[in-house]
Enzyme design. Structure first.
Site, PDB file in Angstrom:
ATOM      1  N   ASP A  87     -29.234   0.396 -26.334  1.00  0.00           N
ATOM      2  CA  ASP A  87     -30.399   1.227 -26.645  1.00  0.00           C
ATOM      3  C   ASP A  87     -31.709   0.509 -26.306  1.00  0.00           C
ATOM      4  OD1 ASP A  87     -28.509   2.963 -27.611  1.00  0.00           O
ATOM      5  OD2 ASP A  87     -28.811   2.407 -29.711  1.00  0.00           O
TER       6      ASP A  87
ATOM      7  N   ALA B  74     -34.123   2.525 -32.297  1.00  0.00           N
ATOM      8  CA  ALA B  74     -34.518   1.473 -31.351  1.00  0.00           C
ATOM      9  C   ALA B  74     -35.901   1.753 -30.780  1.00  0.00           C
ATOM     10  CB  ALA B  74     -33.494   1.366 -30.219  1.00  0.00           C
TER      11      ALA B  74
ATOM     12  N   SER C  80     -33.513   6.916 -31.655  1.00  0.00           N
ATOM     13  CA  SER C  80     -34.892   6.885 -32.145  1.00  0.00           C
ATOM     14  C   SER C  80     -35.173   5.611 -32.923  1.00  0.00           C
ATOM     15  CB  SER C  80     -35.169   8.111 -33.024  1.00  0.00           C
ATOM     16  OG  SER C  80     -34.231   8.191 -34.085  1.00  0.00           O
TER      17      SER C  80
ATOM     18  N   SER D 103     -34.295  13.827 -33.440  1.00  0.00           N
ATOM     19  CA  SER D 103     -34.019  12.685 -32.552  1.00  0.00           C
ATOM     20  C   SER D 103     -32.659  12.044 -32.805  1.00  0.00           C
ATOM     21  CB  SER D 103     -35.112  11.625 -32.720  1.00  0.00           C
ATOM     22  OG  SER D 103     -35.147  11.160 -34.061  1.00  0.00           O
ATOM     23  N   SER D 104     -31.804  12.684 -33.616  1.00  0.00           N
ATOM     24  CA  SER D 104     -30.478  12.131 -33.893  1.00  0.00           C
ATOM     25  C   SER D 104     -29.680  11.982 -32.606  1.00  0.00           C
ATOM     26  CB  SER D 104     -29.713  13.054 -34.850  1.00  0.00           C
ATOM     27  OG  SER D 104     -30.439  13.278 -36.033  1.00  0.00           O
TER      28      SER D 104
END
Length: 431
Positions: A199, A156, A154, A149-150
């Site tokens: 985000d 937030a 992720s 998920s980089s």
């Protein structure tokens, strides 16, 4: 424009069973928060300067299954990370730089070991907002399986998931705009990251198939709907897919000085430009008019000049991109995304060799409208919009070409999810 496919019934059932076993309750009483990942097609690195940004969520993200604990205790487990997180909602939470004890459940400075701090940060934010929580939660949290998920925000998504769960368990009615502020408190005050509100806003305000536009200075937002494309059989067709191409690089923003340094440089540029224009205002670039920038940009030394040029050119790309999206002109929209990627490299000077290589490979892939880094550009992935019919072919080419250029990084990627084909998603919610 389609039917949301995430999360699947099987995913939900699996998580509900885990929580039911943890809490000793029936599966039927387990509640679920879905908090999607986001992408930012246009508006890179300008949210913290009060710029206008665009974003949308995707059909991947965080799922948090939970039940109210019946007392003040919070007990959490993770599908990705080891250990348990236990604390009480009666405890007063303090920001990380003040409360050194926060590090007690963090074995190292890697992001993987910090997962418990986001739940405590959510409690901190709710307490700062004057909410008195009486009930904790028993919960299990996990991200989309196998997906790195980089660069997809992720952090937030996780913070918002905990906020929604704690609010739901305590019968608190909190608006999305309030939760944007609460998640900002988690990231800025509790964890010490100098990011803006893009985000959180994307995750809490987005709607399926739309582009979310947000003025980060006024906090006003609106949703831009693309025109529907209808085939002869009268079924609506989405003409694009979203590609996520992962680099294999992982590094938390809070431990990378590059991100916070760029924010500081933007503020320094704003200070010089405002002084030259004879204005007194907060030193962020959105307080500088375009004409003032043009008149006084020669006063900026080279690094600051590049940061300011990125801000003003990116703001213009967002405005043009919103118009293109609203007209269904994905070719023009894609060109603007790619130009954003180039400015991020040349003017904002983020990115590194693997990410730049991924960006360049995506631009050459069949059917790709446009591409850029996703997230800050110091790790993670690139995002691209691609013609729906070309998505599989483009994904295959990107995976193969990247493995040739990065033989050391590529083997560390899950080959099933090294390049992922996504659709747009919806906002975070309790289901």
């Amino acid at each position: 424009m389609g039917v949301l496919s995430w999360p699947s019934d099987s995913e939900l059932e699996k998580i509900k069973k885990i929580v039911a076993e943890m809490a000793g309750v029936a599966v039927s009483v387990v509640r679920i928060v879905v908090s999607p990942y986001r992408i930012c097609p246009l508006g890179a690195h300008i949210d913290h300067q009060g710029g206008t940004v665009s974003a949308m969520t995707i059909d991947k993200g965080i799922i948090l299954g939970f039940v109210p604990s019946g007392d003040s205790q919070v007990l959490l487990r993770s599908g990705q990370f080891s250990g348990e997180v236990c604390f009480s909602v009666d405890q007063i939470q303090l920001p990380k730089h003040i409360d050194k004890s926060i590090g007690n459940d963090i074995p190292s400075d890697t992001e993987e070991c910090k997962w418990g701090s986001y739940a405590k940060g959510a409690l901190y934010a709710l307490q700062r907002g004057g909410n008195h929580l009486k009930q904790g939660i028993t919960g299990f949290i996990c991200g989309t399986e196998g997906l790195d998920s980089s660069g997809l925000s992720s952090s937030a998504a996780v913070g918002i998931a905990y906020l929604l769960a704690l609010e739901n368990a305590n019968n608190l009615t909190i608006s999305p705009t309030e939760n944007i502020e609460y998640d900002r408190l988690i990231e800025n005050e509790y964890l010490g990251l100098k990011n803006g509100i893009l985000d959180q806003s994307a995750i809490l305000l987005s709607s399926y198939g739309c582009l979310t536009c947000m003025d980060c200075k006024t906090k006003l937002h609106n949703l831009i709907h693309p025109p529907k494309v209808v085939e002869k059989n009268a079924k609506a067709k989405v003409p694009y897919k979203i590609l996520l191409a992962f680099s294999g690089l992982k590094q938390a923003l809070t431990s990378n000085p590059g991100y916070n340094r760029r924010v500081t440089e933007c503020r320094e540029a704003a200070e010089i430009l405002l002084k030259a224009a004879g204005k007194e205002a907060e030193p962020i670039l959105s307080n500088v008019e375009q004409e003032e920038y043009v008149a006084h940009k020669s006063k900026l030394e080279p690094d600051l000049a590049r940061r300011a040029e990125h801000y003003f050119s990116e703001n213009m790309r967002v405005i043009k991109g919103l118009e293109a999206w609203g007209c269904g002109n994905f070719e023009e929209f894609g060109k603007l995304i790619s130009a954003s990627g180039l400015s991020s490299i040349q003017n904002y000077e983020c990115g590194c060799e693997p990410l730049i290589q991924l960006y360049e490979i995506l631009l050459k892939a069949p059917g790709v409208y446009g591409a850029r880094f996703s997230g800050a550009g110091f790790r993670g992935c690139c995002v691209a919009f691609v013609k729906a019919d070309y998505a599989e072919k483009a994904a295959s080419l990107v995976k193969n070409e990247y493995s040739k250029l990065q033989p050391d990084l590529a083997p560390h990627l899950n080959q099933e999810t090294a390049v992922v084909i996504c659709d747009s998603g919806d906002c975070a919610r309790v289901i």
